[in-house]
Structures are given as C-alpha cells and as structure tokens.
Design an enzyme around this catalytic site. Sequence first.
Site, PDB file in Angstrom:
ATOM      1  N   GLY A  58      -0.125  -8.430   7.439  1.00 28.75           N
ATOM      2  CA  GLY A  58       0.143  -7.087   8.577  1.00 28.75           C
ATOM      3  C   GLY A  58      -1.109  -6.818   9.080  1.00 28.75           C
ATOM      4  O   GLY A  58      -2.227  -7.103   8.680  1.00 28.75           O
ATOM      5  N   SER A  59      -0.945  -5.555   9.813  1.00 35.50           N
ATOM      6  CA  SER A  59      -2.248  -5.088  10.334  1.00 35.50           C
ATOM      7  C   SER A  59      -3.372  -4.449   9.393  1.00 35.50           C
ATOM      8  O   SER A  59      -4.567  -4.442   9.798  1.00 35.50           O
ATOM      9  CB  SER A  59      -1.814  -3.865  11.384  1.00 35.50           C
ATOM     10  OG  SER A  59      -1.091  -3.120  10.762  1.00 35.50           O
ATOM     11  N   THR A  60      -2.689  -3.744   8.372  1.00 35.14           N
ATOM     12  CA  THR A  60      -3.711  -3.267   7.376  1.00 35.14           C
ATOM     13  C   THR A  60      -4.421  -4.385   6.713  1.00 35.14           C
ATOM     14  O   THR A  60      -5.536  -4.357   6.434  1.00 35.14           O
ATOM     15  CB  THR A  60      -3.019  -2.317   6.391  1.00 35.14           C
ATOM     16  OG1 THR A  60      -2.239  -1.339   7.411  1.00 35.14           O
ATOM     17  CG2 THR A  60      -4.244  -1.169   5.747  1.00 35.14           C
ATOM     18  N   ASP A  71       4.882  -0.516   4.859  1.00 30.77           N
ATOM     19  CA  ASP A  71       5.491   0.053   5.809  1.00 30.77           C
ATOM     20  C   ASP A  71       5.687   1.525   5.557  1.00 30.77           C
ATOM     21  O   ASP A  71       5.671   2.482   6.495  1.00 30.77           O
ATOM     22  CB  ASP A  71       6.862  -0.794   6.312  1.00 30.77           C
ATOM     23  CG  ASP A  71       6.214  -2.112   6.902  1.00 30.77           C
ATOM     24  OD1 ASP A  71       5.532  -2.318   7.686  1.00 30.77           O
ATOM     25  OD2 ASP A  71       6.827  -2.911   6.276  1.00 30.77           O
ATOM     26  N   LYS A  87       8.729  -3.004   2.268  1.00 27.14           N
ATOM     27  CA  LYS A  87       7.573  -3.637   2.966  1.00 27.14           C
ATOM     28  C   LYS A  87       8.656  -4.924   3.792  1.00 27.14           C
ATOM     29  O   LYS A  87       9.721  -4.906   3.615  1.00 27.14           O
ATOM     30  CB  LYS A  87       6.772  -4.384   1.983  1.00 27.14           C
ATOM     31  CG  LYS A  87       5.802  -3.437   1.656  1.00 27.14           C
ATOM     32  CD  LYS A  87       4.921  -3.976   0.305  1.00 27.14           C
ATOM     33  CE  LYS A  87       4.470  -5.583   0.558  1.00 27.14           C
ATOM     34  NZ  LYS A  87       3.476  -5.823   1.792  1.00 27.14           N
ATOM     35  N   GLY A  88       7.644  -5.475   4.501  1.00 27.85           N
ATOM     36  CA  GLY A  88       8.463  -6.707   5.245  1.00 27.85           C
ATOM     37  C   GLY A  88       8.595  -6.576   7.077  1.00 27.85           C
ATOM     38  O   GLY A  88       9.081  -7.360   7.700  1.00 27.85           O
ATOM     39  N   GLY A  92       6.310  -7.186   9.053  1.00 30.23           N
ATOM     40  CA  GLY A  92       5.537  -8.466   9.586  1.00 30.23           C
ATOM     41  C   GLY A  92       6.309  -9.858   9.294  1.00 30.23           C
ATOM     42  O   GLY A  92       6.133 -10.785   9.675  1.00 30.23           O
ATOM     43  N   GLU A 121       5.113 -12.234  -0.132  1.00 30.57           N
ATOM     44  CA  GLU A 121       4.506 -10.902  -0.563  1.00 30.57           C
ATOM     45  C   GLU A 121       5.153 -10.488  -1.847  1.00 30.57           C
ATOM     46  O   GLU A 121       4.007 -10.267  -2.709  1.00 30.57           O
ATOM     47  CB  GLU A 121       4.673  -9.723   0.584  1.00 30.57           C
ATOM     48  CG  GLU A 121       3.842  -9.858   1.790  1.00 30.57           C
ATOM     49  CD  GLU A 121       4.096  -9.045   2.997  1.00 30.57           C
ATOM     50  OE1 GLU A 121       3.269  -8.826   3.515  1.00 30.57           O
ATOM     51  OE2 GLU A 121       5.295  -8.289   2.719  1.00 30.57           O
ATOM     52  N   LYS A 139       2.157   6.211   6.526  1.00 28.65           N
ATOM     53  CA  LYS A 139       3.043   5.534   5.925  1.00 28.65           C
ATOM     54  C   LYS A 139       3.595   6.021   4.509  1.00 28.65           C
ATOM     55  O   LYS A 139       4.486   5.784   3.829  1.00 28.65           O
ATOM     56  CB  LYS A 139       2.498   4.263   5.232  1.00 28.65           C
ATOM     57  CG  LYS A 139       1.744   3.354   6.250  1.00 28.65           C
ATOM     58  CD  LYS A 139       2.870   2.602   7.224  1.00 28.65           C
ATOM     59  CE  LYS A 139       2.080   1.718   8.101  1.00 28.65           C
ATOM     60  NZ  LYS A 139       1.156   2.139   9.220  1.00 28.65           N
TER      61      LYS A 139
END
Length: 225
Positions: free
Chosen positions: A27-29, A84, A94-95, A97, A103, A121
């Site tokens: 993911g982005s982070t 997320d 989460k998920g 992405g 994960e 978040k």
Amino acid sequence: MNIEKKIAAEHAVELVEDGMIVGLGTGSTATYMIHALAERVTNGLSITGVPSSQRTADLAKQCGIPLTTLDEAVILDINIDGADEFDSKLQMIKGGGGALLREKIIAYNSKQNVIITDSSKQVEKLGKFKLPIEVIPFSKNGILRKLEKMGLQPALRVKNEVPFETDENNVIIDVDAFGFDDLHELNHTLLAMPGVVETGLFLDLADYIIMGKDESITIFEKNKS
C-alpha cells in the site's frame, strides 16, 4: 508526498534490527516504509524481507532489499504494514490494496506487528471504509447473494472494467459493515461461508500503531491485560 505517512514509516523502520526477518506490507504507506528501510540497508543494515504482495516484492527488489519467502522464513521478527482504518482498540480494516490474504498470513506469523498510518485512518467506529472479502471466483455469485441478504450491500471489485484479481487469483467483494457492532461475530460468519478465503477484518493483530499527525507521531500500544 504525505508527510504523516512518511514520518510514521521512518519511525517504524528504526525498530528493525540487524539480522531480522521483516514482513513488508502493501500500500501507499508501506511504500514509504520500503524506501526508508532500503536506505538503512544501503547504510549497512543486514535484514531479509518477506513481501506481502508481488507489487511489494517488485518494489523491494528495485530498492535493494534482500527477500525470502514465508515458507523459508517460517517466523518473522517484525511485520510493518499499513491500515485503511483503525479504532481505539487497535482493530483494523485492511485490504484496500487487495493484498489482505497474504498480509494477514504474514501478520499471523510475525512476533511483532507494527502498523503505520496517517491521522485520516483513525476512526471511532470501523466500517466507513468498505470491508474487503477475498473470495474464490467459482463462489462469487452465490456469496454476493448471501451478502446482499445480510444487508451488507456487496460490490464486486472491478479494475479496468474487469473483476480485480488478487495475487492468489481470487476476487474481492467490498461490503458495508458499518452497521455491525460485533465485528468478531461478523468475521466468524463471513469465514464460515464456503468460498470465502479471508476478510479484511484484522482483529487483535496489531501490537503497535504508529500514526503520523502533522509533523509528529502518536503511538498506540496493544492493551496487554
């Protein structure tokens, strides 16, 4: 650049010690984390990463982080990933992405789970972000009907006008779980459906959440009692 994600990621990688096997989130982070970790590797840190997606594996290789598989590693020293959404009990969705299955497997097999986020978040109640459910394609229509009857307003995730496909060649159904208060019960109900592989409810897995806010960090720690 998201400064909150960046500073959370940079703080998290300081927890990584020489010789560790490290779970690499997606993911982005997590992208900020991989770049920060790669800088430490360039400066002499000796670690091995276990990526949670092909996307993460490709980026880590480009950045010069040595990789292995979960089969080879078995147990990871630390896992660093994003979220997320998270609440005051450190429960997460989460998920976003699409890597929720790997994960969660990596999180389950890690001695320590560190989650990095920006302040957007943090929520009082999980569910404003749609809950992803990974499903075997063979079962998707039946599961869509069942989820509709449950009032979850399911939607098959689509990318480029075709169903989104995970690294395990499954599909994702996103649902509205905001109206459910008992997320453990919901998770149990969903996982009991034949064809559901995993859900994006990450409950009781996070040891720490490192949240960037403005130009500082806030650390939330799992209640050990």
